[in-house]
Enzyme design. Sequence first.
Site, PDB file in Angstrom:
ATOM      1  N   LEU A   1      -8.412   4.201 -28.315  1.00 37.94           N
ATOM      2  CA  LEU A   1      -7.181   4.037 -27.783  1.00 37.94           C
ATOM      3  C   LEU A   1      -6.967   2.646 -27.287  1.00 37.94           C
ATOM      4  O   LEU A   1      -5.818   2.171 -27.426  1.00 37.94           O
ATOM      5  CB  LEU A   1      -7.078   5.131 -26.542  1.00 37.94           C
ATOM      6  CG  LEU A   1      -6.703   6.527 -26.917  1.00 37.94           C
ATOM      7  CD1 LEU A   1      -6.404   7.283 -25.815  1.00 37.94           C
ATOM      8  CD2 LEU A   1      -5.081   6.155 -27.508  1.00 37.94           C
TER       9      LEU A   1
ATOM     10  N   THR B   1      -9.673  -6.491 -22.102  1.00 31.59           N
ATOM     11  CA  THR B   1     -10.868  -6.507 -21.689  1.00 31.59           C
ATOM     12  C   THR B   1     -11.821  -5.537 -22.087  1.00 31.59           C
ATOM     13  O   THR B   1     -11.505  -4.591 -22.622  1.00 31.59           O
ATOM     14  CB  THR B   1     -10.952  -6.484 -19.954  1.00 31.59           C
ATOM     15  OG1 THR B   1     -10.679  -4.935 -19.636  1.00 31.59           O
ATOM     16  CG2 THR B   1     -10.073  -7.188 -19.334  1.00 31.59           C
TER      17      THR B   1
ATOM     18  N   ASP C   1     -17.376  -5.682 -18.242  1.00 31.26           N
ATOM     19  CA  ASP C   1     -17.765  -4.007 -17.982  1.00 31.26           C
ATOM     20  C   ASP C   1     -17.268  -3.563 -16.673  1.00 31.26           C
ATOM     21  O   ASP C   1     -17.660  -3.977 -15.754  1.00 31.26           O
ATOM     22  CB  ASP C   1     -19.628  -4.255 -17.912  1.00 31.26           C
ATOM     23  CG  ASP C   1     -20.241  -2.926 -17.903  1.00 31.26           C
ATOM     24  OD1 ASP C   1     -19.541  -1.949 -17.386  1.00 31.26           O
ATOM     25  OD2 ASP C   1     -21.460  -2.814 -18.435  1.00 31.26           O
TER      26      ASP C   1
ATOM     27  N   ASN D   1      -8.532   2.489 -19.094  1.00 32.38           N
ATOM     28  CA  ASN D   1      -8.974   3.309 -20.322  1.00 32.38           C
ATOM     29  C   ASN D   1     -10.429   3.437 -20.610  1.00 32.38           C
ATOM     30  O   ASN D   1     -10.658   4.395 -21.200  1.00 32.38           O
ATOM     31  CB  ASN D   1      -8.053   2.630 -21.568  1.00 32.38           C
ATOM     32  CG  ASN D   1      -8.726   3.089 -22.726  1.00 32.38           C
ATOM     33  OD1 ASN D   1      -8.265   4.294 -23.114  1.00 32.38           O
ATOM     34  ND2 ASN D   1      -9.550   2.410 -23.540  1.00 32.38           N
TER      35      ASN D   1
ATOM     36  N   SER E   1      -6.666  10.277 -17.967  1.00 33.37           N
ATOM     37  CA  SER E   1      -7.270  11.413 -17.610  1.00 33.37           C
ATOM     38  C   SER E   1      -7.787  12.193 -18.839  1.00 33.37           C
ATOM     39  O   SER E   1      -8.081  11.306 -20.056  1.00 33.37           O
ATOM     40  CB  SER E   1      -6.574  12.007 -16.532  1.00 33.37           C
ATOM     41  OG  SER E   1      -7.302  13.382 -16.208  1.00 33.37           O
TER      42      SER E   1
ATOM     43  N   TYR F   1     -18.402  15.176 -17.539  1.00 33.91           N
ATOM     44  CA  TYR F   1     -17.139  14.386 -17.700  1.00 33.91           C
ATOM     45  C   TYR F   1     -15.995  15.031 -17.029  1.00 33.91           C
ATOM     46  O   TYR F   1     -15.154  14.320 -16.374  1.00 33.91           O
ATOM     47  CB  TYR F   1     -16.981  14.586 -19.132  1.00 33.91           C
ATOM     48  CG  TYR F   1     -15.693  13.869 -19.796  1.00 33.91           C
ATOM     49  CD1 TYR F   1     -15.765  12.757 -20.079  1.00 33.91           C
ATOM     50  CD2 TYR F   1     -14.391  14.731 -20.014  1.00 33.91           C
ATOM     51  CE1 TYR F   1     -14.590  12.115 -20.647  1.00 33.91           C
ATOM     52  CE2 TYR F   1     -13.400  14.099 -20.670  1.00 33.91           C
ATOM     53  CZ  TYR F   1     -13.217  12.854 -20.999  1.00 33.91           C
ATOM     54  OH  TYR F   1     -12.161  12.435 -21.660  1.00 33.91           O
TER      55      TYR F   1
ATOM     56  N   LYS G   1     -12.943  13.283 -14.414  1.00 33.38           N
ATOM     57  CA  LYS G   1     -11.466  13.616 -14.796  1.00 33.38           C
ATOM     58  C   LYS G   1     -10.728  14.065 -13.578  1.00 33.38           C
ATOM     59  O   LYS G   1      -9.673  14.027 -13.324  1.00 33.38           O
ATOM     60  CB  LYS G   1     -11.167  13.997 -16.308  1.00 33.38           C
ATOM     61  CG  LYS G   1     -11.628  12.969 -17.169  1.00 33.38           C
ATOM     62  CD  LYS G   1     -11.079  11.923 -17.418  1.00 33.38           C
ATOM     63  CE  LYS G   1     -11.688  11.014 -18.670  1.00 33.38           C
ATOM     64  NZ  LYS G   1     -11.321   9.383 -18.469  1.00 33.38           N
TER      65      LYS G   1
ATOM     66  N   ILE H   1      -8.740  13.772 -29.333  1.00 34.88           N
ATOM     67  CA  ILE H   1      -7.977  12.684 -30.344  1.00 34.88           C
ATOM     68  C   ILE H   1      -9.059  12.232 -31.202  1.00 34.88           C
ATOM     69  O   ILE H   1     -10.170  12.067 -30.602  1.00 34.88           O
ATOM     70  CB  ILE H   1      -7.290  11.689 -29.597  1.00 34.88           C
ATOM     71  CG1 ILE H   1      -6.841  12.021 -28.126  1.00 34.88           C
ATOM     72  CG2 ILE H   1      -6.569  10.723 -30.263  1.00 34.88           C
ATOM     73  CD1 ILE H   1      -6.687  10.767 -27.128  1.00 34.88           C
TER      74      ILE H   1
ATOM     75  N   THR I   1     -10.914   9.770 -32.129  1.00 33.82           N
ATOM     76  CA  THR I   1     -11.194   8.224 -31.887  1.00 33.82           C
ATOM     77  C   THR I   1     -12.750   8.198 -32.128  1.00 33.82           C
ATOM     78  O   THR I   1     -13.458   9.057 -32.684  1.00 33.82           O
ATOM     79  CB  THR I   1     -10.726   7.982 -30.384  1.00 33.82           C
ATOM     80  OG1 THR I   1     -11.507   8.694 -29.410  1.00 33.82           O
ATOM     81  CG2 THR I   1      -9.013   8.156 -30.229  1.00 33.82           C
TER      82      THR I   1
HETATM   83  N1  NAP Z   1     -10.649  10.945 -27.634  1.00 39.74           N
HETATM   84  C1  NAP Z   1     -10.543  12.033 -26.990  1.00 39.74           C
HETATM   85  O1  NAP Z   1     -10.419  13.026 -27.477  1.00 39.74           O
HETATM   86  C2  NAP Z   1     -10.065  11.870 -25.487  1.00 39.74           C
HETATM   87  C3  NAP Z   1      -9.194  12.823 -24.867  1.00 39.74           C
HETATM   88  C4  NAP Z   1      -8.696  12.720 -23.761  1.00 39.74           C
HETATM   89  C5  NAP Z   1      -9.204  11.586 -23.006  1.00 39.74           C
HETATM   90  N2  NAP Z   1      -9.911  10.525 -23.341  1.00 39.74           N
HETATM   91  C6  NAP Z   1     -10.069   9.341 -22.779  1.00 39.74           C
HETATM   92  O2  NAP Z   1      -9.346   8.369 -23.158  1.00 39.74           O
HETATM   93  C7  NAP Z   1     -10.145   6.808 -22.955  1.00 39.74           C
HETATM   94  C8  NAP Z   1     -10.506   6.170 -24.120  1.00 39.74           C
HETATM   95  O3  NAP Z   1     -11.345   7.180 -25.010  1.00 39.74           O
HETATM   96  P1  NAP Z   1     -11.589   6.934 -26.549  1.00 39.74           P
HETATM   97  O4  NAP Z   1     -10.905   8.065 -27.081  1.00 39.74           O
HETATM   98  O5  NAP Z   1     -10.508   5.668 -27.139  1.00 39.74           O
HETATM   99  O6  NAP Z   1     -12.676   6.803 -26.839  1.00 39.74           O
HETATM  100  P2  NAP Z   1     -13.539   5.561 -27.685  1.00 39.74           P
HETATM  101  O7  NAP Z   1     -13.175   5.422 -28.941  1.00 39.74           O
HETATM  102  O8  NAP Z   1     -15.185   5.918 -27.532  1.00 39.74           O
HETATM  103  O9  NAP Z   1     -13.369   4.167 -26.651  1.00 39.74           O
HETATM  104  C9  NAP Z   1     -14.195   4.113 -25.552  1.00 39.74           C
HETATM  105  C10 NAP Z   1     -13.803   2.648 -24.772  1.00 39.74           C
HETATM  106  O10 NAP Z   1     -14.342   2.687 -23.572  1.00 39.74           O
HETATM  107  C11 NAP Z   1     -15.195   1.607 -23.450  1.00 39.74           C
HETATM  108  N3  NAP Z   1     -16.051   1.677 -22.308  1.00 39.74           N
HETATM  109  C12 NAP Z   1     -17.081   2.656 -22.149  1.00 39.74           C
HETATM  110  N4  NAP Z   1     -17.822   2.129 -21.076  1.00 39.74           N
HETATM  111  C13 NAP Z   1     -17.372   0.903 -20.763  1.00 39.74           C
HETATM  112  C14 NAP Z   1     -17.810   0.308 -19.911  1.00 39.74           C
HETATM  113  N5  NAP Z   1     -18.811   0.375 -18.869  1.00 39.74           N
HETATM  114  N6  NAP Z   1     -17.119  -1.234 -19.608  1.00 39.74           N
HETATM  115  C15 NAP Z   1     -15.987  -1.310 -20.469  1.00 39.74           C
HETATM  116  N7  NAP Z   1     -15.641  -0.589 -21.331  1.00 39.74           N
HETATM  117  C16 NAP Z   1     -16.407   0.599 -21.403  1.00 39.74           C
HETATM  118  C17 NAP Z   1     -15.646   1.273 -25.033  1.00 39.74           C
HETATM  119  O11 NAP Z   1     -16.248   0.184 -24.992  1.00 39.74           O
HETATM  120  P3  NAP Z   1     -17.748  -0.396 -25.868  1.00 39.74           P
HETATM  121  O12 NAP Z   1     -16.931  -0.696 -27.562  1.00 39.74           O
HETATM  122  O13 NAP Z   1     -18.110  -1.575 -25.196  1.00 39.74           O
HETATM  123  O14 NAP Z   1     -18.619   0.880 -25.748  1.00 39.74           O
HETATM  124  C18 NAP Z   1     -14.516   1.617 -25.662  1.00 39.74           C
HETATM  125  O15 NAP Z   1     -13.865   0.373 -25.798  1.00 39.74           O
HETATM  126  C19 NAP Z   1     -11.250   7.443 -22.009  1.00 39.74           C
HETATM  127  O16 NAP Z   1     -10.953   7.399 -20.763  1.00 39.74           O
HETATM  128  C20 NAP Z   1     -11.366   8.969 -22.307  1.00 39.74           C
HETATM  129  O17 NAP Z   1     -12.063   9.772 -21.488  1.00 39.74           O
HETATM  130  C21 NAP Z   1     -10.196  10.382 -24.685  1.00 39.74           C
END
Ligand code: NAP
Length: 277
Positions: A14, A32, A56, A83, A134, A148, A152, A181, A183
Amino acid sequence: MSSTWFITGASRGLGRELTEQALARGDLVAATLRHPEQLDDLAEVAGDHLWVRQLDVTDTMQMSRVVREAFTDHKRIDVVVSNAGFGVFGAAEDLTNDQVEQMIATNLTAAIQLTRLVVPYLRRQGSGRLMQLSSMGGHMAFPAFSLYHATKWGIEGFYEALAQEVEPFGIHTTLVEPGMIRTSFYEAATRVPVSEPYQAGPADRRPIPLEQMPGSQTKVAAAMIEAALSENPPRRLLLGSDAYRLVTNALNERLSTFERQKAVAFSTDIDQDEDVS
Ligand SMILES: NC(=O)c1ccc[n+]([C@@H]2O[C@H](COP(=O)([O-])OP(=O)(O)OC[C@H]3O[C@@H](n4cnc5c(N)ncnc54)[C@H](OP(=O)(O)O)[C@@H]3O)[C@@H](O)[C@H]2O)c1
């Protein structure tokens, strides 16, 4: 008119999608991420519309420096998107101390600290929008995902109070609550082996295949942008048919439990003549 964004976790999923869509609108993005070279391809075409820093989010000192630089290098920042996050699947009993600490540090403590760092700048600007990722999992819970959910539900509580504190300064907050989602989240998540007592029980859940998840990364990011830039951003943004179904069910169930307990709740109020000494 173009807007300026500050986004954490912009490497993929995302965060990257939001970065790309904001740039495509002609906006400026302060992106970032842990490994800045992951945005080299975007930087080549975006030129000075893309400002990139290594971050980070678990490093509060680094975050403080990066936030200061971002607000110094841009006239103003309109939207801050907190995010970055990840998931750990496993029964609570099977998790390691390190997993507990890392998850809380990334998904909860870092989100709180980022908010505390940017609010003074937004307050001085006299306006700004805070978008906190969230989840539908901030209202309901699946077994094997307790940690998790703890983060949240935790950030939901923080924002519920903060929203009221900062609204007088023209700062709008939105808790983004998507369902599942497609991702890189599920591929990146840690899966803790299920110990013997939990095998074949509720915590022994098979991962849902990505192709069965309803959420579109592109559409979720687009809905976030639209909400963030609307005149009156919502305090909560529930996204996805699964999120709608599961969250409304959970809330209705909770409400009916409380309604059934109404008499008990009222029965514990102090009697006017009760001796409290
Ligand atoms: N996908 C879903 O189904 C879903 C549903 C509800 C909410 N969300 C929330 O949406 C947000 C984004 O998730 P996403 O689905 O896009 O997941 P994703 O594709 O796994 O991306 C997660 C991102 O967070 C970064 N990250 C993790 N730990 C970090 C740290 N210590 N410092 C800086 N960056 C860090 C990752 O960076 P690296 O590349 O360096 O690891 C990556 O850019 C999260 O908060 C997640 O909880 C996701």
